[in-house]
Motif scaffolding. Sequence first.
Motif, PDB file in Angstrom:
ATOM      1  N   ALA A 238     -47.931   7.184 -18.063  1.00 39.00           N
ATOM      2  CA  ALA A 238     -46.837   7.413 -17.098  1.00 39.00           C
ATOM      3  C   ALA A 238     -47.347   7.701 -15.689  1.00 39.00           C
ATOM      4  CB  ALA A 238     -45.931   8.533 -17.599  1.00 39.00           C
ATOM      5  N   SER A 239     -48.579   7.318 -15.394  1.00 35.75           N
ATOM      6  CA  SER A 239     -49.081   7.513 -14.027  1.00 35.75           C
ATOM      7  C   SER A 239     -48.481   6.491 -13.070  1.00 35.75           C
ATOM      8  CB  SER A 239     -50.604   7.418 -14.017  1.00 35.75           C
ATOM      9  OG  SER A 239     -51.018   6.263 -14.718  1.00 35.75           O
TER      10      SER A 239
ATOM     11  N   GLY B  19     -45.720   2.551 -13.004  1.00 35.80           N
ATOM     12  CA  GLY B  19     -44.926   1.554 -13.722  1.00 35.80           C
ATOM     13  C   GLY B  19     -43.766   2.115 -14.534  1.00 35.80           C
TER      14      GLY B  19
ATOM     15  N   THR C  86     -49.324  11.083 -20.181  1.00 33.40           N
ATOM     16  CA  THR C  86     -50.748  10.742 -20.239  1.00 33.40           C
ATOM     17  C   THR C  86     -51.059   9.578 -19.309  1.00 33.40           C
ATOM     18  OG1 THR C  86     -50.665   9.067 -21.990  1.00 33.40           O
ATOM     19  CG2 THR C  86     -50.771  11.385 -22.691  1.00 33.40           C
ATOM     20  N   TYR C  87     -52.359   9.388 -19.103  1.00 28.99           N
ATOM     21  CA  TYR C  87     -52.851   8.259 -18.309  1.00 28.99           C
ATOM     22  C   TYR C  87     -54.291   8.007 -18.741  1.00 28.99           C
ATOM     23  CZ  TYR C  87     -55.060  11.988 -15.614  1.00 28.99           C
ATOM     24  OH  TYR C  87     -55.807  13.084 -15.257  1.00 28.99           O
ATOM     25  N   ALA C  88     -54.829   6.857 -18.293  1.00 28.49           N
ATOM     26  CA  ALA C  88     -56.195   6.493 -18.696  1.00 28.49           C
ATOM     27  C   ALA C  88     -57.222   6.930 -17.661  1.00 28.49           C
ATOM     28  CB  ALA C  88     -56.278   4.989 -18.925  1.00 28.49           C
ATOM     29  N   SER C  89     -56.967   6.649 -16.375  1.00 31.20           N
ATOM     30  CA  SER C  89     -57.983   6.942 -15.351  1.00 31.20           C
ATOM     31  C   SER C  89     -57.420   7.356 -13.992  1.00 31.20           C
ATOM     32  CB  SER C  89     -58.885   5.708 -15.177  1.00 31.20           C
ATOM     33  OG  SER C  89     -58.094   4.622 -14.751  1.00 31.20           O
TER      34      SER C  89
ATOM     35  N   SER D 173     -55.910  11.002 -21.376  1.00 27.29           N
ATOM     36  CA  SER D 173     -56.139  10.893 -22.818  1.00 27.29           C
ATOM     37  C   SER D 173     -56.013   9.433 -23.233  1.00 27.29           C
ATOM     38  CB  SER D 173     -55.089  11.748 -23.562  1.00 27.29           C
ATOM     39  OG  SER D 173     -55.274  11.668 -24.951  1.00 27.29           O
TER      40      SER D 173
ATOM     41  N   ALA E 183     -47.915   3.421 -23.225  1.00 27.67           N
ATOM     42  CA  ALA E 183     -49.203   2.930 -22.694  1.00 27.67           C
ATOM     43  C   ALA E 183     -49.479   1.525 -23.218  1.00 27.67           C
ATOM     44  CB  ALA E 183     -50.328   3.869 -23.101  1.00 27.67           C
TER      45      ALA E 183
ATOM     46  N   SER F 241     -42.012  -5.592 -26.389  1.00 25.60           N
ATOM     47  CA  SER F 241     -41.811  -6.597 -25.336  1.00 25.60           C
ATOM     48  C   SER F 241     -41.037  -7.767 -25.932  1.00 25.60           C
ATOM     49  CB  SER F 241     -43.171  -7.094 -24.834  1.00 25.60           C
ATOM     50  OG  SER F 241     -43.006  -8.274 -24.068  1.00 25.60           O
TER      51      SER F 241
ATOM     52  N   TYR G 289     -51.521  -9.876 -27.079  1.00 26.55           N
ATOM     53  CA  TYR G 289     -50.435  -9.000 -26.603  1.00 26.55           C
ATOM     54  C   TYR G 289     -49.177  -9.177 -27.472  1.00 26.55           C
ATOM     55  CZ  TYR G 289     -47.212  -6.933 -23.137  1.00 26.55           C
ATOM     56  OH  TYR G 289     -46.280  -6.159 -22.496  1.00 26.55           O
TER      57      TYR G 289
ATOM     58  N   GLY H 239     -38.105  -7.331 -20.777  1.00 21.71           N
ATOM     59  CA  GLY H 239     -38.432  -8.704 -20.394  1.00 21.71           C
ATOM     60  C   GLY H 239     -39.415  -8.665 -19.254  1.00 21.71           C
ATOM     61  N   PHE H 240     -39.026  -9.221 -18.126  1.00 26.61           N
ATOM     62  CA  PHE H 240     -39.914  -9.268 -16.959  1.00 26.61           C
ATOM     63  C   PHE H 240     -39.574  -8.087 -16.048  1.00 26.61           C
ATOM     64  CE2 PHE H 240     -40.604 -11.272 -12.646  1.00 26.61           C
ATOM     65  CZ  PHE H 240     -41.963 -10.985 -12.645  1.00 26.61           C
TER      66      PHE H 240
ATOM     67  N   THR I 197     -43.759  -4.442 -12.073  1.00 26.65           N
ATOM     68  CA  THR I 197     -44.656  -3.286 -11.940  1.00 26.65           C
ATOM     69  C   THR I 197     -46.037  -3.797 -11.526  1.00 26.65           C
ATOM     70  OG1 THR I 197     -45.522  -3.411 -14.190  1.00 26.65           O
ATOM     71  CG2 THR I 197     -43.498  -2.132 -13.892  1.00 26.65           C
ATOM     72  N   GLU I 198     -47.011  -2.880 -11.472  1.00 29.30           N
ATOM     73  CA  GLU I 198     -48.394  -3.296 -11.143  1.00 29.30           C
ATOM     74  C   GLU I 198     -48.922  -4.316 -12.148  1.00 29.30           C
ATOM     75  OE1 GLU I 198     -51.233  -0.103 -10.378  1.00 29.30           O
ATOM     76  OE2 GLU I 198     -49.636   0.962  -9.318  1.00 29.30           O
TER      77      GLU I 198
HETATM   78  P1  NAP Z   1     -48.760  -0.577 -15.945  1.00 28.77           P
HETATM   79  O1  NAP Z   1     -48.021  -0.511 -14.653  1.00 28.77           O
HETATM   80  O2  NAP Z   1     -49.992  -1.399 -16.031  1.00 28.77           O
HETATM   81  O3  NAP Z   1     -49.098   0.940 -16.395  1.00 28.77           O
HETATM   82  C1  NAP Z   1     -49.786   1.149 -17.595  1.00 28.77           C
HETATM   83  C2  NAP Z   1     -49.874   2.638 -17.862  1.00 28.77           C
HETATM   84  O4  NAP Z   1     -50.581   2.830 -19.105  1.00 28.77           O
HETATM   85  C3  NAP Z   1     -50.669   3.401 -16.803  1.00 28.77           C
HETATM   86  O5  NAP Z   1     -50.127   4.696 -16.688  1.00 28.77           O
HETATM   87  C4  NAP Z   1     -52.077   3.474 -17.418  1.00 28.77           C
HETATM   88  O6  NAP Z   1     -52.856   4.591 -16.950  1.00 28.77           O
HETATM   89  C5  NAP Z   1     -51.702   3.664 -18.881  1.00 28.77           C
HETATM   90  N1  NAP Z   1     -52.764   3.308 -19.827  1.00 28.77           N
HETATM   91  C6  NAP Z   1     -53.434   2.144 -19.921  1.00 28.77           C
HETATM   92  N2  NAP Z   1     -54.314   2.213 -20.934  1.00 28.77           N
HETATM   93  C7  NAP Z   1     -54.189   3.443 -21.488  1.00 28.77           C
HETATM   94  C8  NAP Z   1     -54.824   4.134 -22.541  1.00 28.77           C
HETATM   95  N3  NAP Z   1     -55.790   3.548 -23.276  1.00 28.77           N
HETATM   96  N4  NAP Z   1     -54.450   5.404 -22.825  1.00 28.77           N
HETATM   97  C9  NAP Z   1     -53.495   6.017 -22.096  1.00 28.77           C
HETATM   98  N5  NAP Z   1     -52.844   5.423 -21.090  1.00 28.77           N
HETATM   99  C10 NAP Z   1     -53.198   4.158 -20.785  1.00 28.77           C
HETATM  100  O7  NAP Z   1     -47.794  -1.115 -17.123  1.00 28.77           O
HETATM  101  P2  NAP Z   1     -46.205  -1.295 -17.160  1.00 28.77           P
HETATM  102  O8  NAP Z   1     -45.873  -2.633 -16.617  1.00 28.77           O
HETATM  103  O9  NAP Z   1     -45.524  -0.102 -16.636  1.00 28.77           O
HETATM  104  O10 NAP Z   1     -45.952  -1.396 -18.744  1.00 28.77           O
HETATM  105  C11 NAP Z   1     -45.679  -0.257 -19.549  1.00 28.77           C
HETATM  106  C12 NAP Z   1     -45.414  -0.690 -20.980  1.00 28.77           C
HETATM  107  O11 NAP Z   1     -44.320  -1.609 -21.000  1.00 28.77           O
HETATM  108  C13 NAP Z   1     -46.600  -1.410 -21.617  1.00 28.77           C
HETATM  109  O12 NAP Z   1     -46.678  -1.076 -22.983  1.00 28.77           O
HETATM  110  C14 NAP Z   1     -46.222  -2.877 -21.465  1.00 28.77           C
HETATM  111  O13 NAP Z   1     -46.836  -3.682 -22.433  1.00 28.77           O
HETATM  112  C15 NAP Z   1     -44.721  -2.807 -21.643  1.00 28.77           C
HETATM  113  N6  NAP Z   1     -44.035  -3.949 -21.058  1.00 28.77           N
HETATM  114  C16 NAP Z   1     -44.125  -4.216 -19.714  1.00 28.77           C
HETATM  115  C17 NAP Z   1     -43.437  -5.296 -19.198  1.00 28.77           C
HETATM  116  C18 NAP Z   1     -43.474  -5.628 -17.729  1.00 28.77           C
HETATM  117  O14 NAP Z   1     -42.917  -6.679 -17.365  1.00 28.77           O
HETATM  118  N7  NAP Z   1     -44.062  -4.827 -16.883  1.00 28.77           N
HETATM  119  C19 NAP Z   1     -42.677  -6.132 -20.038  1.00 28.77           C
HETATM  120  C20 NAP Z   1     -42.617  -5.833 -21.391  1.00 28.77           C
HETATM  121  C21 NAP Z   1     -43.285  -4.744 -21.886  1.00 28.77           C
HETATM  122  P3  NAP Z   1     -53.831   4.418 -15.650  1.00 28.77           P
HETATM  123  O15 NAP Z   1     -52.912   4.420 -14.429  1.00 28.77           O
HETATM  124  O16 NAP Z   1     -54.686   5.646 -15.672  1.00 28.77           O
HETATM  125  O17 NAP Z   1     -54.568   3.141 -15.829  1.00 28.77           O
END
Ligand code: NAP
Length: 248
Positions: free
Chosen positions: A14-15, A17, A36-39, A63, A92, A143, A156, A187-188, A191-192
């Motif tokens: 949740a850092s 997106g 939580t977040y990764a980095s 974590s 995550a 997704s 994925y 869907g789409f 985000t980053e």
């Molecule tokens: P995002 O912007 O890339 O953000 C990913 C988040 O996950 C960041 O907070 C990242 O932390 C954290 N993360 C990554 N690896 C991790 C790990 N090993 N342990 C703990 N935290 C971790 O992604 P998003 O687009 O918001 O997507 C969020 C979720 O929705 C994902 O599961 C994605 O597959 C799903 N989703 C997204 C979309 C889309 O269109 N965006 C569509 C369908 C489903 P850091 O900042 O520290 O790296």
Amino acid sequence: MKLLEGKVALITGASRGIGKGIAEVFASHGASIAFTYASSDEKARAFEAELAAIGVKAKGYKSDAADFSAAETLVNDIVTEFGTVDVLVNNAGITRDTLLMRMSEDQWDEVIRVNLKSAFNLTKAVIRPMLKAKSGSIINMSSVVGVSGNAGQANYAASKAGMIGFTKSVAQELGSRNIRCNAIAPGFIETEMTEKLDQKVVEEWRATIPLKRGGTPTDVANTTLFLASDLSAYVTGQTIHVCGGMLM
Ligand code: NAP
């Protein structure tokens, strides 16, 4: 009306997106937030302060969701700090997109570990406090690609389809304990994660979506709020598509 007053929510990733959007909406509905977040240390500290300014208790934990024992330690720390976990959002996730012909074993394993094994790790870890509380809501971020498949995303799509099977099984096993488990299939969502995509491809996608736009983290967060709250008290084992009609 605040829908999550007195509840403790754990949101992974949740850092930024979608996870960040969920934490903001949950906080505005009165939930205490452990995320939580990764980095992203700096982003996490800034976000803690942002959430505290809304007037809720909030703490970010670095974590790795893919690490089984780290998930156990995390939930123990959160229970010590917050008292329990009422809502878990397994959000995550990562992508390592490429055609199957070029996909390495590492690219497959990494995506399955971070996206799918993480849901197992965190769900196992929250079962104890949820059983004790005789209630809980677990929400898995799948997704539409987990339902439809997608060329270039075999790893994925498999991880996201796996989350749906996992969700249905957990719902069946824990329903009698008043613990619900549902999935969301976005869907789409812009985000980053999607910023890395070719802008021409993005425009084409927007045009094919019945609602003619990409989704926002808030669009997904509002559905997550519904599944986290008592508004969905009789909903479990379901996958709700939040995709502007992209996949019907
Ligand atoms: P995002 O912007 O890339 O953000 C990913 C988040 O996950 C960041 O907070 C990242 O932390 C954290 N993360 C990554 N690896 C991790 C790990 N090993 N342990 C703990 N935290 C971790 O992604 P998003 O687009 O918001 O997507 C969020 C979720 O929705 C994902 O599961 C994605 O597959 C799903 N989703 C997204 C979309 C889309 O269109 N965006 C569509 C369908 C489903 P850091 O900042 O520290 O790296």
